[in-house]
Write an enzyme that holds these catalytic residues in place. Structure first.
Site, PDB file in Angstrom:
ATOM      1  CE1 TYR A  54     -14.032  -8.035 -23.779  1.00  0.00           C
ATOM      2  CE2 TYR A  54     -14.577  -9.256 -25.772  1.00  0.00           C
ATOM      3  CZ  TYR A  54     -14.565  -8.070 -25.063  1.00  0.00           C
ATOM      4  OH  TYR A  54     -15.071  -6.934 -25.626  1.00  0.00           O
ATOM      5  CE1 TYR A  86     -15.258 -16.910 -28.506  1.00  0.00           C
ATOM      6  CE2 TYR A  86     -14.728 -15.330 -26.783  1.00  0.00           C
ATOM      7  CZ  TYR A  86     -15.249 -15.613 -28.029  1.00  0.00           C
ATOM      8  OH  TYR A  86     -15.757 -14.606 -28.801  1.00  0.00           O
TER       9      TYR A  86
END
Length: 585
Positions: free
Chosen positions: A400, A404
């Site tokens: 995940y 980012y």
């Protein structure tokens, strides 16, 4: 109805129009002629009285390069609200752009340096003059000058800190920093004018990304023209040292990835579960609707909050969440990442690990405070708070957070290739990352922060060593060298160690900086239980221009670091006693 203006009327009009640009004068005269014929010269004069203030404000923006965008926004506001509201906003624009008798957009390059030198010289002369005469208004003068540039200083009750501030204001660098901080006003005004959004320029305005690129070029030139020399005569360009530090995007991404993986392995071992959480601001912090591209009326009714205002809102809600969890004994740890929406408004992504028995209550608390402000507004249930369970079988936290980290740092993968296309903006990840970095720098917002866990300072400091380690440090050192954050955390006391972690940074508070203040300088690491200390800073450095006479290679005589004391002696080192209203030696 008298359509022809009188001689006195013509003279009065000419006086009002003097000093305006030919473009504005031409527009006003054509409009006056039209009103003279249709409504008479009295009505035309009445219109001119109301219009002249607006035109004068717009004319003053000619030098800033923002006249056209501000004029369009003022017209839009006048149609949507009224002329009074448009004038209030126009005056605020002029006030924000006019900085210390200069337009902030003009203070760049050589002009900024000359301006800063002149400001510091005049301030020093005036302050010393008041100081020598033991003038009772000395303190008030310093405060007035500092507040004129909106300096971030609120220690007016502390004489020592006021004296240090005064000494800083003697330097051109201090004034330069204050001016650069006010570039933020330009970006915020452009954002209010709709220049920051998907349809125009995502994350930052075109002016903002241009300024960011110019600043990076200037920083690179500076680092390549200065060198650091140690006590053994070894010299290195600052650009080479920066490339080896955590400021290098490659090293920064690597460290973040190592820490995230380590935290995830630790959570799995202890049976903790992970959540990927998103926290966003109420709609009144967003200037532009994402789907339609239309302006958000709530944003303007709320006073046009800046990205820093939005970040303060999120911080405030987070403090409430953290306090509520602490009251109920809920302990969590993980990572927080801040990134902008297309219109520059920040939102938070968090990867948090928690005991399964505490998971439900933690989510309830977070959801409560996420909807505390304007929680019933349209669309809040879909965008204000989001939660996703992190399944370790699908990659967990590491998979995940990889996106980012790349999107917010440089947009490149481990092979140095672009990660892909950012769906939010349509930009490549490389372009998006550059814009995010410009946004972060312009608004002074911290991107990544680990929550809970142990000190990364100890991790970085112990990795500087190679030998001569105490026995009690060996295992922690080996875990750090092996990039094993999980093992490192366990040896340091675990994620809940807090202030009781095994090793702590050792600071030397005895040195004074050039403004006479005690300066915390990290020198090594120590273990409180065994009172063992290891020095990690083995070299003393002097920074100087390349080729300005550094020590020759092989020289062994040590010399001071860059902490040079440039304090002005004598009168400038005296203190002001506000209680008595005069100065003491």
């Amino acid at each position: 109805m008298i359509t022809a203006p009188t001689l006195q009327c013509v003279t009065w009009r000419n006086e009002l129009l003097s000093g305006l640009s030919p473009q504005d004068v031409g527009f006003l005269r054509s409009r006056l002629d039209e009103l003279d014929q249709t409504k008479g010269h009295v009505a035309a004069n009445t219109w001119l009285r109301g219009a002249i203030d607006r035109v004068e404000l717009i004319s003053r923006l000619e030098k800033t390069g923002m006249r056209n965008i501000v004029l369009r926004e003022a017209d839009r506001r006048q149609k949507r609200e009224n002329q009074e509201a448009a004038m209030v906003w126009l005056r605020s624009v002029v006030d924000r752009l006019y900085f210390c008798d200069e337009w902030i957009t003009d203070l760049t390059g050589d002009k900024l340096q000359l301006w800063a030198k002149e400001k510091s010289r005049r301030f020093e002369m005036s302050a010393k003059g008041l100081l020598v005469r033991r003038h009772a208004h000395f303190f008030d003068y310093i405060k007035r000058e500092a507040e004129s540039v909106n300096a971030l200083f609120d220690e007016w009750h502390d004489d020592d800190k006021v004296q240090a501030l005064m000494l800083r204001m003697f330097t051109p660098e201090w004034w330069t920093r204050q001016a650069k901080r006010h570039y933020r006003a330009v970006e915020n005004i452009r954002r209010e004018c709709g220049e920051v959004c998907n349809k125009e320029s995502p994350y930052v305005s075109r002016w903002g990304i241009h300024r960011h690129r110019k600043q990076k070029q200037a920083n690179r030139a500076f680092l390549e023209s200065w060198e650091a020399t140690n006590q053994y005569g070894q010299s290195f360009l600052l650009s080479d040292l920066a490339a080896k530090s955590i400021s290098n995007p490659v090293h920064n991404k690597a460290e973040l990835s190592v820490r995230v993986k380590g935290v995830q392995f630790l959570a799995v071992e202890h049976g903790h579960i992970g959540w990927f959480l998103t926290l966003t601001c109420p709609s009144k912090y967003h200037p532009v609707h994402k789907k339609s591209g239309h302006r958000n009326r709530k944003f303007y009714d709320f006073g046009c909050p800046s990205p820093r205002d939005a970040q303060q809102y999120l911080n405030g809600q987070w403090k409430k969440i953290r306090a509520a969890c602490a009251r109920e004994g809920i302990h969590f740890y993980g990572l927080r990442a801040v990134e902008p929406h297309h219109d520059g408004t920040p939102h938070w992504h968090m990867i948090l690990f928690v005991h399964p028995d505490q998971s439900k209550r933690m989510l309830e608390i977070m959801e409560h405070y996420a909807y505390e402000v304007d929680g019933n507004e349209k669309g809040a249930e879909y965008s204000r708070f989001d939660k996703k369970f992190l399944d370790p079988a699908k990659g967990g936290a590491a998979s995940y957070v990889a996106k980012y980290i790349a999107k917010n740092i440089d947009g490149l993968d481990a092979n140095g290739e672009c990660v892909g296309i950012d769906k939010d903006t349509g930009c490549t990840f490389v372009d998006a990352a550059e814009r995010v970095q410009a946004w972060k720098s312009r608004h002074g917002i911290r991107q990544f922060q680990f929550l809970g866990g142990v000190s990364v300072t100890v991790w970085r400091e112990i990795r500087r060593l190679k030998d001569s380690l105490p026995e009690t440090f060996i295992d922690i050192y080996q875990a750090a060298i092996d990039n094993n954050w999980k093992r490192f955390t366990e040896l340091m006391g675990g994620v809940a160690a807090g202030r009781n972690q095994t090793l702590k940074p050792f600071y030397n508070n005895q040195e004074l900086n050039q403004f006479g203040e005690p300066k915390q300088c990290i020198e090594g690491l120590f273990q409180a239980s065994s009172a063992e200390l290891v020095i990690t800073r083995l070299y003393e450095w002097t920074v100087q221009r390349v080729g300005s006479g550094s020590l020759s290679l092989g020289a062994a005589k040590p010399f001071p670091r860059t902490r040079v004391n440039n304090c002005t002696g004598g009168v400038a080192a005296q203190l002001f006693d506000r209680r008595e209203g005069y100065l003491w030696q």
